[in-house]
Write a protein that holds these residues in place. Structure first.
Motif, mmCIF file in Angstrom:
data_model
loop_
_atom_site.group_PDB
_atom_site.id
_atom_site.type_symbol
_atom_site.label_atom_id
_atom_site.label_comp_id
_atom_site.label_asym_id
_atom_site.label_seq_id
_atom_site.Cartn_x
_atom_site.Cartn_y
_atom_site.Cartn_z
ATOM 1 N N UNK A 1 54.274 -1.551 22.098
ATOM 2 C CA UNK A 1 54.664 -0.856 20.868
ATOM 3 C C UNK A 1 55.456 -1.771 19.945
ATOM 4 N N UNK A 2 55.978 -2.870 20.516
ATOM 5 C CA UNK A 2 56.866 -3.759 19.778
ATOM 6 C C UNK A 2 56.655 -5.186 20.281
ATOM 7 N N UNK A 3 56.682 -6.137 19.348
ATOM 8 C CA UNK A 3 56.623 -7.543 19.710
ATOM 9 C C UNK A 3 57.942 -8.186 19.311
ATOM 10 N N UNK A 4 58.665 -8.708 20.286
ATOM 11 C CA UNK A 4 59.920 -9.437 20.045
ATOM 12 C C UNK A 4 59.616 -10.912 20.281
ATOM 13 N N UNK A 5 59.805 -11.736 19.272
ATOM 14 C CA UNK A 5 59.413 -13.127 19.429
ATOM 15 C C UNK A 5 60.233 -14.023 18.515
ATOM 16 N N UNK A 6 59.876 -15.288 18.493
ATOM 17 C CA UNK A 6 60.511 -16.264 17.592
ATOM 18 C C UNK A 6 59.464 -16.704 16.578
ATOM 19 N N UNK A 7 59.881 -17.137 15.392
ATOM 20 C CA UNK A 7 58.916 -17.526 14.355
ATOM 21 C C UNK A 7 57.909 -18.571 14.816
ATOM 22 N N UNK A 8 58.331 -19.516 15.673
ATOM 23 C CA UNK A 8 57.434 -20.569 16.107
ATOM 24 C C UNK A 8 56.168 -20.010 16.753
ATOM 25 N N UNK A 9 56.306 -18.959 17.559
ATOM 26 C CA UNK A 9 55.148 -18.357 18.216
ATOM 27 C C UNK A 9 54.203 -17.753 17.182
#
Length: 543
Positions: free
Chosen positions: A264-272
């Motif tokens: 339901x949610x993607x938590x990530x860093x901009x690089x990915x």
């Protein structure tokens, strides 16, 4: 609401449902999590572990990591998460510096550690199967071997949801010491209270509520506050199921897991996200014919809708929002994401805020900002005009750390005389309260004529150039140098003359730079830049 109240309710309401799962592996139901927590509590009591004692956790991401975290945290021991990829000497040092009496770790990590350098340890427990790896005395050894029997004796009628109860009268008490690096000299252990965690969970559930039918893929390091909070504590408190990848994913592995889990949610860093854009989207939108079509009103809307649908399906088709943090998103990538109406936002935080300082819902998110101050903090810009003159971003509130453990000098330096925490970041505000980060104060380059140069702004332009994967801009005397890591496979496949291309690259970058911040030299790196756990480049290595 105290986050342990939320956790208790989630466990009781979802007893049979999956809670913490290893992707394509075993895991724990909510009831299984609670049962294992209770087993640990019985063991802790047997060996004389006290409230406030320090418990270190150094292990690879897994469902077991989450169980051991909550076991210590609900016992009111102070949890000390340590990154699994720290050097063994650093782990030894941090366990000792934190005065931890118990260590939960992977067997392979334990085999590289030196017990002589951790003299306060009473016991070491395997984070993979919860077996005892080390006991300082016979009583602890016996308790480790008889953990199941001790648990059965404490709950002769069996353990059920009715037995689950966690302490909530501890808002101001220390819950976590989170070390910001693996340095062995003057380490900075961020001291976070229970209320710091509760404030972040409450904000997350208010703005991005999750439900028992929701699932999430965990890819960030659990020992880092960003991953720990938003890929473990916040979702499980809402009853969601968490799937652990267990390692830093390639775009292919990540998208494969997303398609299967349907988060339901993607938590990530901009690089990915930038890697996904470059590998999946850029080759399509940069075709000459597609560039023409993307410029035609009406036609472009149909194209962008198709790309959005393709991307959303790649993430499993159920994503309500993509939240990025840890660094700024490349402006050109952000521009394309906006054209697709991708539901993304970029937040702002740091370990010292547990971690959120700013966030905004994707449909309100202001371009190039990192959102607005969250409910639990106030934010100010230390300048004569916070709307026009760049100054340090400072914050105070219930989610801000108490200071650095056993490091009074660093604690004093972290706060202003009137009690605001210095973030070390430079920024501006707009009239709506959106925060715009201009760079790290320690990264800022001061030109010979007194101009402030922010490397991150130059890097954003460099990273937009063909063949560039990532870059670091530094100063050498009066010169500005761009260190660039390129896509070697693509360069080879297209027979690109690297030396000639670097000149072209510098020319293209400088066309959009003011005179005082033009790049004087481009150097090609033969290896990717070293990264921190949150995938930020270790800039200090490239001065």
């Amino acid at each position: 609401m105290h986050y342990l109240t939320r956790l208790e309710q989630a466990i009781k309401n979802n007893w049979e449902r999956p809670a913490l799962m290893n992707y394509r592996g075993e895991g724990f139901t909510f009831g299984g999590v609670a049962t294992q927590i209770a087993k640990f509590h019985a063991f802790f009591e047997e060996i004389g572990l006290k409230k406030g004692d320090k418990v270190a956790l150094c292990a690879k991401n897994s469902a077991h990591w989450g169980v051991t975290f909550f076991a210590a945290n609900t016992y009111e021991a102070v949890l000390v998460p340590i990154l699994a990829d720290f050097h063994p000497d650093s782990v030894n040092s941090l366990v000792d510096h934190s005065e931890s009496v118990l260590l939960l770790t992977d067997t392979d990590i334990w085999n590289r550690l030196d017990i002589e350098k951790m003299p306060k340890l009473k016991a070491v427990i395997s984070s993979s199967d919860f077996s005892l790896l080390y006991a300082a005395d016979e009583k602890i050894r016996k308790a480790g071997e008889e953990m199941d029997a001790i648990f059965a004796k404490k709950y002769p009628a069996g353990f059920s949801a009715a037995d689950v109860t966690y302490p909530v009268d501890n808002d101001k008490e220390l819950a976590i010491i989170n070390y910001t690096s693996g340095t062995t000299s003057a380490p900075k252990g961020v001291m976070l209270r229970y209320e710091c965690i509760s404030e972040n969970v409450s904000f997350g559930q208010k703005r991005l509520p999750c439900y028992p039918e929701d699932q999430i893929v965990s890819m960030l390091p659990m020992a880092h506050m960003y991953g720990m909070m938003f890929e473990l504590i916040y979702p499980i408190c809402g009853g969601a199921t968490i799937y652990y990848l267990g390692k830093t994913p390639t775009p292919a592995l990540l998208l494969g897991a997303m398609a299967e889990v349907k988060p339901y949610l993607v938590i990530t860093v901009p690089l990915v996200m930038e890697k996904i854009f470059k590998s999946k989207v850029a080759p399509v939108v940069n075709k000459p014919a597609m560039k023409v079509l993307c410029a035609i009103p009406g036609v472009n809307k149909l194209i962008f809708k198709k790309i959005r649908t393709t991307l959303m399906n790649a993430f499993g088709g159920k994503v309500r929002e993509i939240v990025m943090g840890g660094a700024a998103l490349n402006p050109d990538v952000e521009k394309w994401f906006r054209r697709f109406r991708l539901p993304f936002t970029v937040g702002y935080g740091m370990t010292e805020a547990a971690p959120l300082l700013a966030y905004e819902d994707w449909w309100e998110f202001a371009s190039k900002s990192c959102g607005k101050a969250v409910d639990s903090v106030e934010v100010r810009i230390d300048s004569e005009d916070p709307y026009k003159v760049v100054g340090e971003i400072q914050a105070k509130g219930n989610s801000i750390m108490s200071g650095y453990y056993k490091n009074e000098e660093a604690t004093a330096a972290a706060f202003t005389e009137d009690g605001w925490m210095r973030t070390g970041d430079l920024g501006l505000l707009d009239k709506k309260g959106n925060i715009y980060i201009k760079g790290r104060s320690k990264n800022m380059i001061l030109s010979a004529n007194g101009q402030n140069i922010y490397p991150e702004e130059i890097e954003a332009v460099v990273n937009n150039q063909p063949y560039v994967i990532e870059s670091v801009v530094i100063s050498r005397g009066a010169k500005i140098v761009a260190l660039v890591y390129m896509d070697a496979d693509k360069i080879k496949a297209e027979a690109v003359d690297v030396e000639a291309y670097t000149k072209t690259l510098m020319h293209e970058v400088n066309k959009s730079m003011p005179a005082y911040s033009k790049v004087n030299l481009v150097e090609v790196m033969d290896q990717p830049f070293e990264k921190t756990p949150k995938m930020s480049i270790k800039r200090f290595m490239y001065k």
